[in-house]
Design a protein around this motif. Structure first.
Motif, PDB file in Angstrom:
ATOM      1  N   ASN A   1       0.792  -1.230   0.000  1.00  0.00           N
ATOM      2  CA  ASN A   1       0.000   0.000   0.000  1.00  0.00           C
ATOM      3  C   ASN A   1       0.823   1.280   0.000  1.00  0.00           C
ATOM      4  O   ASN A   1       0.273   2.373  -0.042  1.00  0.00           O
ATOM      5  CB  ASN A   1      -0.990   0.003   1.170  1.00  0.00           C
ATOM      6  CG  ASN A   1      -0.307  -0.163   2.518  1.00  0.00           C
ATOM      7  OD1 ASN A   1       0.657   0.514   2.823  1.00  0.00           O
ATOM      8  ND2 ASN A   1      -0.844  -1.085   3.327  1.00  0.00           N
ATOM      9  N   ASN A   2       2.176   1.166   0.050  1.00  0.00           N
ATOM     10  CA  ASN A   2       2.985   2.377  -0.129  1.00  0.00           C
ATOM     11  C   ASN A   2       3.705   2.391  -1.473  1.00  0.00           C
ATOM     12  O   ASN A   2       4.448   3.316  -1.780  1.00  0.00           O
ATOM     13  CB  ASN A   2       3.993   2.542   1.012  1.00  0.00           C
ATOM     14  CG  ASN A   2       5.007   1.405   1.079  1.00  0.00           C
ATOM     15  OD1 ASN A   2       4.948   0.459   0.284  1.00  0.00           O
ATOM     16  ND2 ASN A   2       5.921   1.485   2.029  1.00  0.00           N
TER      17      ASN A   2
ATOM     18  N   ASN B   1       0.864   1.131   7.942  1.00  0.00           N
ATOM     19  CA  ASN B   1       0.057   2.076   7.149  1.00  0.00           C
ATOM     20  C   ASN B   1      -1.425   1.743   7.267  1.00  0.00           C
ATOM     21  O   ASN B   1      -2.273   2.631   7.412  1.00  0.00           O
ATOM     22  CB  ASN B   1       0.476   2.040   5.684  1.00  0.00           C
ATOM     23  CG  ASN B   1       1.744   2.822   5.428  1.00  0.00           C
ATOM     24  OD1 ASN B   1       2.195   3.581   6.286  1.00  0.00           O
ATOM     25  ND2 ASN B   1       2.326   2.627   4.259  1.00  0.00           N
TER      26      ASN B   1
ATOM     27  N   HIS C   1      -4.479   4.038   9.036  1.00  0.00           N
ATOM     28  CA  HIS C   1      -5.679   4.451   8.314  1.00  0.00           C
ATOM     29  C   HIS C   1      -6.948   3.959   9.002  1.00  0.00           C
ATOM     30  O   HIS C   1      -7.977   4.624   8.964  1.00  0.00           O
ATOM     31  CB  HIS C   1      -5.628   3.964   6.860  1.00  0.00           C
ATOM     32  CG  HIS C   1      -4.990   4.962   5.943  1.00  0.00           C
ATOM     33  ND1 HIS C   1      -3.646   5.225   5.963  1.00  0.00           N
ATOM     34  CD2 HIS C   1      -5.528   5.789   5.020  1.00  0.00           C
ATOM     35  CE1 HIS C   1      -3.365   6.154   5.073  1.00  0.00           C
ATOM     36  NE2 HIS C   1      -4.484   6.518   4.487  1.00  0.00           N
TER      37      HIS C   1
ATOM     38  N   THR D   1      -1.452   8.669   5.981  1.00  0.00           N
ATOM     39  CA  THR D   1      -0.023   8.537   5.717  1.00  0.00           C
ATOM     40  C   THR D   1       0.242   8.890   4.264  1.00  0.00           C
ATOM     41  O   THR D   1      -0.652   8.823   3.420  1.00  0.00           O
ATOM     42  CB  THR D   1       0.455   7.099   5.983  1.00  0.00           C
ATOM     43  OG1 THR D   1      -0.300   6.202   5.157  1.00  0.00           O
ATOM     44  CG2 THR D   1       0.297   6.717   7.437  1.00  0.00           C
TER      45      THR D   1
ATOM     46  N   PHE E   1      -0.394   6.521   0.440  1.00  0.00           N
ATOM     47  CA  PHE E   1      -1.153   5.322   0.777  1.00  0.00           C
ATOM     48  C   PHE E   1      -2.031   4.933  -0.403  1.00  0.00           C
ATOM     49  O   PHE E   1      -2.848   5.718  -0.871  1.00  0.00           O
ATOM     50  CB  PHE E   1      -2.010   5.577   2.011  1.00  0.00           C
ATOM     51  CG  PHE E   1      -2.735   4.354   2.502  1.00  0.00           C
ATOM     52  CD1 PHE E   1      -2.055   3.341   3.149  1.00  0.00           C
ATOM     53  CD2 PHE E   1      -4.100   4.220   2.297  1.00  0.00           C
ATOM     54  CE1 PHE E   1      -2.728   2.218   3.615  1.00  0.00           C
ATOM     55  CE2 PHE E   1      -4.780   3.106   2.748  1.00  0.00           C
ATOM     56  CZ  PHE E   1      -4.086   2.098   3.402  1.00  0.00           C
TER      57      PHE E   1
ATOM     58  N   ASP F   1       3.844  -1.622   5.413  1.00  0.00           N
ATOM     59  CA  ASP F   1       2.499  -1.706   4.834  1.00  0.00           C
ATOM     60  C   ASP F   1       1.469  -2.059   5.909  1.00  0.00           C
ATOM     61  O   ASP F   1       0.346  -1.553   5.895  1.00  0.00           O
ATOM     62  CB  ASP F   1       2.476  -2.753   3.712  1.00  0.00           C
ATOM     63  CG  ASP F   1       3.421  -2.399   2.584  1.00  0.00           C
ATOM     64  OD1 ASP F   1       3.254  -1.310   2.007  1.00  0.00           O
ATOM     65  OD2 ASP F   1       4.322  -3.195   2.299  1.00  0.00           O
TER      66      ASP F   1
END
Length: 478
Positions: free
Chosen positions: A424-425, A437, A441, A447, A450, A434
């Motif tokens: 997800n980054n 992150n 959320h 972040t 994302f 990840d």
């Protein structure tokens, strides 16, 4: 686990759809809907017991902007895309509204600054006038009056008959409405020719299409003498050339003509909107644009590929070509017309070029404005390389206006971005970063960079703690 425990304490809102339930009451549904359906992605829906604090989020897709959360009656619940509600005892439905708002505007940008108004110029008896056309409000355009022999200019008047100017060659500021200006002339012979004089003079007539002015320094010229002709295009027009008796004479704006032994007629020709492409016909005025979206996904998925139209006037039949990458091939069985494009018959034909299809839409009409014409599903294979993007291209566009003219349109291509599920980054690796992150959320902390589309590891449509645990599972499997 300490992080998860603080979830109920963050960002509470006033939304409380029903009173708290009795102990032991079964969970009830929280349904989240998007309007329009392809405007964004929603997280937080599901079944919950009453008095549970639920974090819901709405993430706008490319070219859309989040507007508000409402209930099914249209009452605004929150203007924040992410917030926390307290679940009641009943089934509840919330609607996330998105506005179409291209971040990189397609051409044209809808708005009053792209509205064109007619400026017509007319000539009274005794001369001619030029400079009319289609212009935006507030533009400085040149209008010109040319007197015939034995006439003099008497001024420009508007629709009400009010005198506007006494200048033959006049710079006029356009208004936000159609208008007509009339060049007036009066008879005033300077030195009439005696009947016995030999005919050594010849008339030189100057005319022009709309979009500029054209003039000569003389209207009656002796054989062997010279006349100076000049043309001036107005804003939004391109000078094409001077035509003598219908045949191209020169492409120079100004030139000197030596009078022969007969009358001559010159016409200056202008073309509207020189910046617009000239395929497949003369450009219209940049008032139509077809464009594709950019989508984010991971290997082994099927994603939407919507095609949008921006138009400042109604359109009828249209054709165009779509080029797809090997990594995102169309499933034509999924082609679906939008409600605003119903009535069209769509024909899809594969061309001689690999992965290029031509679409022909006939029999329908789309009104002016922003319209999603159609949607196609694209298959992204499991073998697709990650960490890169693949272009979907649109070109060779032909659209039909209400008057039957066939013109082209501006285009903007789309892209399919492919990442690993869980990355997800977008750094190309799935790791603890990840996982964190996702946790941040879930608790409402944003972040940088994302990628929500690949964060829903268990693909249940909800971003929650299980997705953070899913990242750990991926790490263990590797």
């Amino acid at each position: 686990m300490t992080v998860f425990a603080v979830i109920p304490l963050l960002g509470q809102d006033d939304f409380n759809p029903s009173s708290p339930s009795e102990p032991g009451a079964p969970p009830t549904k929280l349904v989240l809907l998007a309007e329009p359906a392809d405007g964004g992605t929603l997280y937080g829906g599901g079944k919950y017991v009453s008095e549970t604090n639920i974090s819901i989020s709405a993430y706008a897709k490319t070219n859309f902007k989040f507007a508000a959360w409402t209930d099914t009656k249209g009452n605004i619940i929150s203007i924040n895309s992410s917030y926390i509600i307290c679940k009641g005892t009943d089934n509840d439905t919330l609607v996330a509204h998105f506005d179409f708002n291209p971040g990189s505007p397609a051409e044209p940008v809808p708005g009053s600054n792209l509205v064109y108004y007619r400026l017509d110029v007319e000539a009274g008896y005794g001369g001619s006038a030029s400079g009319g056309g289609r212009y935006q409000c507030g533009k400085q355009v040149r209008i010109n009056a040319t007197c015939n022999a034995n006439f003099e200019f008497a001024g420009w008047t508007n629709d009400e008959g009010t005198l506007v100017s006494m200048e033959k060659n006049y710079s006029y500021t356009t208004n936000a409405f159609p208008e007509t200006l009339t060049a007036n002339f009066k008879f005033n012979p300077n030195s009439p020719t005696e009947p016995s004089d030999p005919i050594l003079r010849h008339n030189i007539t100057v005319d022009c299409t709309e979009g500029g002015t054209a003039e000569s320094n003389a209207t009656v010229v002796l054989s062997g003498n010279k006349a100076y002709l000049t043309a001036n295009p107005n804003p939004g027009y391109l000078f094409i050339g001077w035509y003598l008796n219908g045949v191209l004479y020169t492409k120079d704006l100004s030139f000197t003509y030596v009078m022969g032994n007969e009358d001559v007629s010159f016409e200056a020709r202008f073309e509207f909107n020189p910046e617009a492409p000239s395929e497949p016909s003369q450009p219209s005025d940049k008032q139509y644009a077809l464009y594709l979206m950019s989508e984010i996904t991971f290997p082994g998925t099927q994603i939407d590929c919507p095609l949008y139209l921006t138009s400042l006037a109604p359109l009828h039949d249209m054709t165009f070509r779509l080029t797809f990458p090997e990594e995102a091939q169309p499933d034509w069985n999924t082609l679906q017309l939008d409600d605003k494009a119903q009535g069209y018959a769509v024909e899809v034909n594969e061309t001689d070029s690999a992965n290029v299809w031509q679409l022909t839409m006939t029999g329908g009409t789309v009104t002016a404005g922003n319209t999603k014409l159609l949607n196609i599903k694209l298959n992204v294979p499991e073998t697709t390389a990650c960490g890169t993007s693949y272009q979907v291209k649109i070109n060779q566009v032909s659209v039909t206006e209400e008057n039957g003219n066939t013109v082209t349109a501006s285009t903007r291509n789309g892209r399919v971005y492919v990442y690993k599920l869980g990355d997800n980054n977008g750094d190309g690796e799935i790791n603890v970063t990840d996982k964190m992150n996702t946790v941040l959320h879930v608790v409402g902390m944003t972040t940088k960079d994302f990628i929500r589309e690949v964060a829903d590891v268990n693909e249940d449509g909800t971003l929650d703690v299980s997705d953070a645990m899913g990242v750990i599972s991926i790490l263990l499997d590797e």
